[in-house]
Design a protein around this motif. Sequence first.
Motif, PDB file in Angstrom:
ATOM      1  N   ARG A  15      40.493  30.670  56.099  1.00 34.69           N
ATOM      2  CA  ARG A  15      41.102  31.563  57.057  1.00 34.69           C
ATOM      3  C   ARG A  15      40.679  31.141  58.452  1.00 34.69           C
ATOM      4  O   ARG A  15      39.509  30.885  58.705  1.00 34.69           O
ATOM      5  CB  ARG A  15      40.679  33.001  56.818  1.00 34.69           C
ATOM      6  CG  ARG A  15      41.375  33.957  57.803  1.00 34.69           C
ATOM      7  CD  ARG A  15      40.860  35.371  57.705  1.00 34.69           C
ATOM      8  NE  ARG A  15      41.373  36.194  58.774  1.00 34.69           N
ATOM      9  CZ  ARG A  15      40.944  37.400  59.043  1.00 34.69           C
ATOM     10  NH1 ARG A  15      40.002  37.952  58.317  1.00 34.69           N
ATOM     11  NH2 ARG A  15      41.450  38.093  60.033  1.00 34.69           N
ATOM     12  N   ASP A 333      38.415  37.131  47.782  1.00 35.21           N
ATOM     13  CA  ASP A 333      39.211  36.819  46.598  1.00 35.21           C
ATOM     14  C   ASP A 333      40.202  37.951  46.344  1.00 35.21           C
ATOM     15  O   ASP A 333      39.993  38.815  45.485  1.00 35.21           O
ATOM     16  CB  ASP A 333      38.288  36.618  45.394  1.00 35.21           C
ATOM     17  CG  ASP A 333      39.041  36.019  44.212  1.00 35.21           C
ATOM     18  OD1 ASP A 333      40.182  35.556  44.425  1.00 35.21           O
ATOM     19  OD2 ASP A 333      38.488  36.017  43.105  1.00 35.21           O
ATOM     20  N   LEU A 334      41.296  37.929  47.132  1.00 32.79           N
ATOM     21  CA  LEU A 334      42.306  38.967  47.009  1.00 32.79           C
ATOM     22  C   LEU A 334      43.046  38.824  45.684  1.00 32.79           C
ATOM     23  O   LEU A 334      43.203  37.717  45.166  1.00 32.79           O
ATOM     24  CB  LEU A 334      43.297  38.867  48.165  1.00 32.79           C
ATOM     25  CG  LEU A 334      42.731  39.103  49.572  1.00 32.79           C
ATOM     26  CD1 LEU A 334      43.784  38.812  50.621  1.00 32.79           C
ATOM     27  CD2 LEU A 334      42.224  40.532  49.714  1.00 32.79           C
ATOM     28  N   GLN A 412      44.592  35.527  55.733  1.00 28.64           N
ATOM     29  CA  GLN A 412      43.497  36.142  54.990  1.00 28.64           C
ATOM     30  C   GLN A 412      43.394  35.606  53.558  1.00 28.64           C
ATOM     31  O   GLN A 412      42.421  35.891  52.865  1.00 28.64           O
ATOM     32  CB  GLN A 412      43.675  37.669  54.949  1.00 28.64           C
ATOM     33  CG  GLN A 412      43.563  38.337  56.310  1.00 28.64           C
ATOM     34  CD  GLN A 412      43.743  39.841  56.223  1.00 28.64           C
ATOM     35  OE1 GLN A 412      43.496  40.442  55.182  1.00 28.64           O
ATOM     36  NE2 GLN A 412      44.175  40.451  57.309  1.00 28.64           N
ATOM     37  N   TRP A 413      44.397  34.835  53.144  1.00 29.79           N
ATOM     38  CA  TRP A 413      44.421  34.313  51.782  1.00 29.79           C
ATOM     39  C   TRP A 413      43.838  32.911  51.745  1.00 29.79           C
ATOM     40  O   TRP A 413      43.920  32.150  52.710  1.00 29.79           O
ATOM     41  CB  TRP A 413      45.861  34.261  51.254  1.00 29.79           C
ATOM     42  CG  TRP A 413      46.545  35.587  51.158  1.00 29.79           C
ATOM     43  CD1 TRP A 413      47.158  36.275  52.174  1.00 29.79           C
ATOM     44  CD2 TRP A 413      46.701  36.400  49.999  1.00 29.79           C
ATOM     45  NE1 TRP A 413      47.685  37.439  51.716  1.00 29.79           N
ATOM     46  CE2 TRP A 413      47.419  37.559  50.375  1.00 29.79           C
ATOM     47  CE3 TRP A 413      46.309  36.261  48.675  1.00 29.79           C
ATOM     48  CZ2 TRP A 413      47.748  38.556  49.491  1.00 29.79           C
ATOM     49  CZ3 TRP A 413      46.642  37.257  47.779  1.00 29.79           C
ATOM     50  CH2 TRP A 413      47.352  38.387  48.177  1.00 29.79           C
ATOM     51  N   ASP A 414      43.267  32.569  50.628  1.00 31.13           N
ATOM     52  CA  ASP A 414      42.898  31.181  50.367  1.00 31.13           C
ATOM     53  C   ASP A 414      44.197  30.369  50.326  1.00 31.13           C
ATOM     54  O   ASP A 414      45.107  30.688  49.567  1.00 31.13           O
ATOM     55  CB  ASP A 414      42.180  31.102  49.015  1.00 31.13           C
ATOM     56  CG  ASP A 414      41.746  29.682  48.678  1.00 31.13           C
ATOM     57  OD1 ASP A 414      42.266  28.730  49.293  1.00 31.13           O
ATOM     58  OD2 ASP A 414      40.886  29.536  47.786  1.00 31.13           O
ATOM     59  N   ARG A 417      45.352  29.334  46.885  1.00 31.56           N
ATOM     60  CA  ARG A 417      45.743  30.485  46.067  1.00 31.56           C
ATOM     61  C   ARG A 417      47.058  31.062  46.553  1.00 31.56           C
ATOM     62  O   ARG A 417      47.928  31.426  45.756  1.00 31.56           O
ATOM     63  CB  ARG A 417      44.632  31.541  46.118  1.00 31.56           C
ATOM     64  CG  ARG A 417      44.840  32.735  45.202  1.00 31.56           C
ATOM     65  CD  ARG A 417      43.654  33.689  45.337  1.00 31.56           C
ATOM     66  NE  ARG A 417      43.807  34.887  44.538  1.00 31.56           N
ATOM     67  CZ  ARG A 417      43.441  35.003  43.277  1.00 31.56           C
ATOM     68  NH1 ARG A 417      42.901  33.958  42.662  1.00 31.56           N
ATOM     69  NH2 ARG A 417      43.595  36.121  42.617  1.00 31.56           N
ATOM     70  N   LEU A 418      47.229  31.129  47.877  1.00 31.43           N
ATOM     71  CA  LEU A 418      48.474  31.645  48.440  1.00 31.43           C
ATOM     72  C   LEU A 418      49.632  30.712  48.132  1.00 31.43           C
ATOM     73  O   LEU A 418      50.735  31.157  47.805  1.00 31.43           O
ATOM     74  CB  LEU A 418      48.327  31.825  49.953  1.00 31.43           C
ATOM     75  CG  LEU A 418      49.573  32.295  50.705  1.00 31.43           C
ATOM     76  CD1 LEU A 418      49.983  33.688  50.258  1.00 31.43           C
ATOM     77  CD2 LEU A 418      49.335  32.252  52.208  1.00 31.43           C
TER      78      LEU A 418
END
Length: 634
Positions: A15, A333-334, A412-414, A417-418
């Motif tokens: 981020r 880790d959302l 805000q996401w990796d 992962r996003l």
Amino acid sequence: MIARRRTSCASPPVRAEQGGHPSCNPYRLALRALVPTFASVGLFSAILNVLMLTGSIYMLQVYDRVLASGSVPTLVVLFAIVVVLFGFLGVYDFLRLRLLSRAALYLDHRLGALAFRRGLAAVPEAEATQDLATLRSFLSGPAVTALADLPFVPLFLGVLFLIHPWLGLLTLAGAGVGVVIALVNRALTQSTLRDSAATDGQEARSTTQSRRNGEVIQAMGMQDAVTDRWARLHDAALADAQRGSDPSEALTAASRAFRMLLQSAILTVGALLVLRGDISGGMIIAGSVLAGRVLAPVDQIVGQWRITGRAAAAHHRLRHIFAETPSIVPPVDLPLPSGEITVDGLTKLGRAQSGGDRPAILTDLDFDLTAGDGLGIIGTSASGKSTLARLLVGAIAADAGEVRLDGATLDQWDPARLGRSIGYLPQTVEMLPGSLRDNIARFDPEARDAEVIAAAKLVGIHDMILRLPDGYATQLGGADQSVHLSGGQMQRLGLARAVYGCPKLVVLDEPNANLDSLGEAALTEAIRRLRAAGSTVIVIAHRDSVLQAVNKVMVLEGGTIKTMGTREAVLRGQADMRVQGAPDDTSHAHHVSSDGGQKTALRRVPVPARAAPEITALPRTVRRAGPPHRRYSA
């Protein structure tokens, strides 16, 4: 509640916050890690320069002791000592070169991936990979060893002064002339080196683009015109390079000739001093060798000035490029997103033209989408549709406003992962060098064949792939491409890559531009199945056929939302406007309800007949949530 964490330079790059701290500059950190290596290089350079006195001392002893005494044992002992000392000199020189080459490799290894990612982010003027190659070549070349030897010039000057002050002063004056030549060389070539680097970049980009569009150039008879344009750029690059080489070549030759003249002058002065009885005959030879050692680093620096200048420019650019690398906030880790999209005050400005204000491409967009929604975006050309698509997937950054996925902004996401939760099909589809399977799987090393085949079947190209000679192993991109694929086939492959893994947000920019009726039918069915699986699908289209699979439609005009509502209501309204011939500049933005009626809560949004509006300055505070009458939610 999740507590805010402190920024850490060692954290993974996930981020970004603008205005990174200087201590987090990756380039500075890499150079700082090399400080012990450079210190070792300095130590070895000191030992080497002391050992380089061996030749002068040996000749002094031979001429003054051996020849005077006629002692063969003395000569043998002196020669044995010289052999040992020169052996150590070779070892230390090897260690110094090895350290410098390893430092170059370390710098490239540590920053290469970051530099490549900066290039993927389309950072203006960011040629970090080329600059790293320039710096790597410099660190492993002769110029850096000359710079390492330069601080030890006073050592040889001191020995010359011990032999006789006249020899020291003469050599010092010669070194001063060499420094002046180097400074003049720098002054004459500094601007031409910058110009040469710029024109070289223009020529390289023109060559790359021409090769990528070779078929168009061939088919439309543009060979002569494109070749002439390339030749002009090539000639300009050669001219800039030659303008920098001309003075450098002349000054290099002058420096070398002056060095040889100075050595002859030292021999002449030394002979005069011998005739006067001030020094011995051996001191003449030793003084000549020492004077050569004093002038050698200066001469090498002048000869390598172009390489040194390019390395200095690359160092400056790398420091600037990586200084713009934002600070890193450790990721949270959302949970995997569901596909809910919220857009608040989204604004994107174009580049300023001729020093004027930056024109607005998109202005203050607000809308919401829930998981499983299908949104079709239509509008005239240059209305900002593709820019909106790139903003929604995070390919570019907004100048104001924000895009939120499940309530979290995209940064805000990796990123990895996003990325697995986003599918994107741009207007121009290109495959990366690799197999067809790897391209569909996004080069994921953990991808399973079943998932790749499922994506291909979803968009209806599984049978087409099996008909290829190598099937899913068919090589695409680069010189190893084994088959030629049509535009429609490439677009459907890009669509398979976009839907691989059934991402929760899928953005398709004109996905049916190159498709036939069968391809459009497969595309429509794929969108329906994605939505049924809970994915939010956004489709930009100029043809209405693909809109049959969406439930909402947005009309963009002049960078603003003209209308957004259910598909049936918006398309019916568009048809009515065409029938009635309603002028665009009197149209109003309406929020259309699901039953086709109009909600009167929305204020009217005038659509100007001129080009995209200009925003002269951004507000200091960006509105995070618009009032109810400005938020579109069908």
